[in-house]
Design a protein around this motif. Structure first.
Motif, mmCIF file in Angstrom:
data_model
loop_
_atom_site.group_PDB
_atom_site.id
_atom_site.type_symbol
_atom_site.label_atom_id
_atom_site.label_comp_id
_atom_site.label_asym_id
_atom_site.label_seq_id
_atom_site.Cartn_x
_atom_site.Cartn_y
_atom_site.Cartn_z
ATOM 1 N N ALA A 61 -42.708 -24.652 -34.984
ATOM 2 C CA ALA A 61 -42.928 -23.256 -34.500
ATOM 3 C C ALA A 61 -42.261 -23.027 -32.898
ATOM 4 O O ALA A 61 -41.740 -22.039 -32.929
ATOM 5 C CB ALA A 61 -44.720 -23.264 -33.645
ATOM 6 N N TYR A 62 -42.402 -23.780 -32.615
ATOM 7 C CA TYR A 62 -41.494 -23.633 -31.165
ATOM 8 C C TYR A 62 -39.032 -24.137 -31.275
ATOM 9 O O TYR A 62 -38.782 -24.113 -29.998
ATOM 10 C CB TYR A 62 -41.761 -24.924 -29.986
ATOM 11 N N LEU A 63 -38.818 -25.107 -32.219
ATOM 12 C CA LEU A 63 -37.958 -25.300 -32.682
ATOM 13 C C LEU A 63 -36.951 -25.705 -33.489
ATOM 14 O O LEU A 63 -36.389 -24.388 -33.714
ATOM 15 C CB LEU A 63 -37.530 -27.432 -31.974
ATOM 16 N N LEU A 64 -37.850 -25.453 -34.446
ATOM 17 C CA LEU A 64 -36.696 -25.860 -36.281
ATOM 18 C C LEU A 64 -37.313 -24.182 -36.921
ATOM 19 O O LEU A 64 -35.870 -23.668 -37.042
ATOM 20 C CB LEU A 64 -38.029 -26.810 -36.966
ATOM 21 N N LYS A 65 -37.387 -23.489 -36.863
ATOM 22 C CA LYS A 65 -38.007 -22.348 -37.160
ATOM 23 C C LYS A 65 -37.463 -21.306 -36.545
ATOM 24 O O LYS A 65 -36.517 -20.621 -37.356
ATOM 25 C CB LYS A 65 -39.763 -21.467 -37.548
ATOM 26 N N PRO A 66 -37.247 -21.381 -34.686
ATOM 27 C CA PRO A 66 -36.223 -20.411 -34.535
ATOM 28 C C PRO A 66 -34.834 -21.012 -34.914
ATOM 29 O O PRO A 66 -34.052 -19.646 -35.075
ATOM 30 C CB PRO A 66 -36.765 -20.811 -32.791
ATOM 31 N N VAL A 67 -34.573 -22.010 -34.461
ATOM 32 C CA VAL A 67 -33.651 -22.526 -34.586
ATOM 33 C C VAL A 67 -32.956 -21.934 -36.231
ATOM 34 O O VAL A 67 -31.566 -21.504 -36.285
ATOM 35 C CB VAL A 67 -32.969 -23.826 -35.128
ATOM 36 N N ALA A 68 -33.142 -21.974 -36.886
ATOM 37 C CA ALA A 68 -33.369 -21.623 -38.513
ATOM 38 C C ALA A 68 -32.776 -20.252 -39.086
ATOM 39 O O ALA A 68 -32.391 -19.665 -39.379
ATOM 40 C CB ALA A 68 -34.249 -22.262 -39.146
ATOM 41 N N GLU A 69 -33.959 -19.428 -37.825
ATOM 42 C CA GLU A 69 -33.954 -18.233 -38.462
ATOM 43 C C GLU A 69 -32.661 -17.225 -37.398
ATOM 44 O O GLU A 69 -31.568 -16.611 -38.193
ATOM 45 C CB GLU A 69 -34.958 -17.231 -37.313
ATOM 46 N N ARG A 207 -34.549 -25.453 -43.418
ATOM 47 C CA ARG A 207 -35.615 -24.838 -43.521
ATOM 48 C C ARG A 207 -35.625 -23.544 -43.371
ATOM 49 O O ARG A 207 -35.930 -23.147 -43.631
ATOM 50 C CB ARG A 207 -35.849 -25.085 -42.162
ATOM 51 N N SER A 208 -34.327 -23.300 -42.792
ATOM 52 C CA SER A 208 -33.440 -21.788 -43.233
ATOM 53 C C SER A 208 -33.768 -21.285 -44.920
ATOM 54 O O SER A 208 -34.146 -19.652 -45.106
ATOM 55 C CB SER A 208 -32.292 -22.062 -43.158
ATOM 56 N N ARG A 209 -34.404 -21.986 -46.114
ATOM 57 C CA ARG A 209 -34.096 -21.516 -47.532
ATOM 58 C C ARG A 209 -35.454 -21.468 -47.822
ATOM 59 O O ARG A 209 -35.818 -21.485 -48.861
ATOM 60 C CB ARG A 209 -33.421 -22.444 -48.532
ATOM 61 N N LYS A 213 -41.594 -18.904 -47.193
ATOM 62 C CA LYS A 213 -42.473 -19.653 -47.541
ATOM 63 C C LYS A 213 -43.498 -20.490 -47.694
ATOM 64 O O LYS A 213 -44.047 -20.893 -47.556
ATOM 65 C CB LYS A 213 -41.562 -19.984 -48.947
ATOM 66 N N PHE A 214 -42.684 -21.230 -46.122
ATOM 67 C CA PHE A 214 -43.616 -22.019 -46.014
ATOM 68 C C PHE A 214 -44.744 -21.311 -45.107
ATOM 69 O O PHE A 214 -46.081 -22.050 -44.364
ATOM 70 C CB PHE A 214 -42.642 -22.447 -44.631
ATOM 71 N N GLU A 215 -44.513 -20.104 -44.214
ATOM 72 C CA GLU A 215 -46.147 -19.419 -43.746
ATOM 73 C C GLU A 215 -46.540 -19.192 -44.773
ATOM 74 O O GLU A 215 -47.807 -18.596 -44.877
ATOM 75 C CB GLU A 215 -45.202 -18.077 -43.057
ATOM 76 N N GLU A 216 -46.585 -18.936 -45.816
ATOM 77 C CA GLU A 216 -46.978 -17.877 -46.981
ATOM 78 C C GLU A 216 -48.128 -19.026 -47.810
ATOM 79 O O GLU A 216 -49.248 -18.869 -47.641
ATOM 80 C CB GLU A 216 -46.281 -18.002 -48.550
ATOM 81 N N GLN A 248 -42.538 -24.730 -53.922
ATOM 82 C CA GLN A 248 -43.541 -24.817 -52.470
ATOM 83 C C GLN A 248 -43.085 -26.382 -51.955
ATOM 84 O O GLN A 248 -41.804 -26.749 -52.315
ATOM 85 C CB GLN A 248 -44.632 -25.585 -53.231
ATOM 86 N N THR A 249 -43.560 -26.013 -51.014
ATOM 87 C CA THR A 249 -42.649 -26.939 -49.824
ATOM 88 C C THR A 249 -43.460 -27.648 -48.425
ATOM 89 O O THR A 249 -44.632 -27.810 -48.899
ATOM 90 C CB THR A 249 -41.393 -26.471 -49.149
ATOM 91 N N ASP A 250 -43.264 -28.372 -48.615
ATOM 92 C CA ASP A 250 -43.554 -29.184 -47.000
ATOM 93 C C ASP A 250 -42.987 -29.038 -45.750
ATOM 94 O O ASP A 250 -42.281 -28.499 -45.642
ATOM 95 C CB ASP A 250 -44.296 -30.721 -47.253
ATOM 96 N N LEU A 251 -42.862 -29.987 -44.234
ATOM 97 C CA LEU A 251 -42.287 -29.525 -43.577
ATOM 98 C C LEU A 251 -40.721 -29.762 -43.118
ATOM 99 O O LEU A 251 -40.148 -29.228 -43.190
ATOM 100 C CB LEU A 251 -43.109 -30.851 -41.938
ATOM 101 N N TYR A 252 -40.398 -31.343 -43.875
ATOM 102 C CA TYR A 252 -39.990 -31.730 -43.561
ATOM 103 C C TYR A 252 -38.552 -32.513 -45.501
ATOM 104 O O TYR A 252 -37.767 -32.675 -45.549
ATOM 105 C CB TYR A 252 -39.380 -32.463 -43.534
#
Length: 275
Positions: A61-69, A207-209, A213-216, A248-252
């Motif tokens: 939430a604080y690092l990977l997702k913002p960087v991917a966005e 993560r960017s791809r 989907k992860f949030e869904e 579908q996905t998991d975190l990594y």
């Protein structure tokens, strides 16, 4: 160098398992329905795993997702496709090794042919020249190889940064990391930072791809941890059987949204032991 690296990875893996056991013992009751449920789900380390899962979610939430966005916002889609192609091409020697270890000779020929042509005509792998010609790639790792050999998955385990890594997949990850020619060459040239850069770019790209989907999956899950655990196991089972993956996905362990056949040909099956 390989011996030193292998020893270091062994110590890290052993320490992680000891830490997991300690965390589980601290938080797990000796009896009751919760313990029985954990045993049934093959998740005896659930208290520790949930703590690590929460840590990884915070990191995301604080690092990977913002960087991917930011990556998606700044890097055009064709460039991102080229980066993904190059990363996949760098991983081809490991895929080839595991194809051979699994006795998948036809797939090994495909992997070797793709690597040879994509590395040359594909400008170092930036262009998936062979996929455009109809020869699609696939993914294999040593965790899958161990499954094909009949090694059981072991208890579910979540590690910081690495995410879900049951013992079989953790061992496979360590072997692939040590055997990877790019990693060995860069470390041999005292350029270990290139290995970390490759890993970081790979995580950001994956993560960017799955943005959205992860949030869904989180929004639609009554228990997000259990949903990710189930998703991870389903995806590994599909991968072991050379099947087609669901988006579908998991975190990594993130499947690409724009490549639903990333895990190979659904018509080709291997024996599965992903308990």
């Amino acid at each position: 160098m390989v011996g030193k690296m292998s020893g270091r990875l062994t110590r890290i893996g052993f320490a992680a398992l000891l830490l997991a056991a300690a965390g589980a013992c601290a938080g797990m009751p000796d009896e009751g329905n919760d313990r029985e449920a954990r045993i049934e789900a093959n998740d005896p380390l659930e208290p520790f795993n949930r703590a690590m899962f929460s840590f990884n979610r915070s990191l995301d939430a604080y690092l990977l997702k913002p960087v991917a966005e930011g990556y998606v916002a700044v890097i055009p889609r064709p460039a991102r496709t080229g980066i993904r192609n190059a990363l996949d091409n760098l991983n081809a020697p490991i895929v080839f090794m595991n194809d051979l270890l699994q006795g998948e000779l036809e797939r090994a020929v495909v992997t070797l042919t793709r690597f040879a042509f994509n590395s040359t005509l594909g400008m170092g792998g930036l262009v998936d020249f062979m996929a455009e010609g109809g020869m699609e790639g696939h993914s294999e790792d040593f965790g899958q190889t161990l499954a094909v050999w009949g090694v059981p998955e072991g208890p579910y385990l979540v590690l910081p940064l690495l995410g879900p890594r049951p013992p079989r997949d953790l061992a496979g990850f360590a072997v692939d990391s040590v055997a990877d020619p790019f990693n060995r060459y860069m470390r041999g040239q005292d350029h270990g930072e290139a290995v970390y850069a490759r890993t970081g770019i790979d995580m950001i790209d994956q993560r960017s791809r799955v943005l959205g989907k992860f949030e869904e999956l989180e929004r639609t899950s009554l228990d997000f941890y259990s949903a990710v655990r189930s998703s991870y196991r389903q995806r590994r089972e599909i991968a072991i059987n050379n099947g087609q993956a669901d988006p579908q996905t998991d975190l990594y362990n993130l499947p690409p949204l724009d490549d639903p056949a990333a895990d190979g040909d659904a018509s080709s099956k291997k024996g599965s032991n992903a308990e």
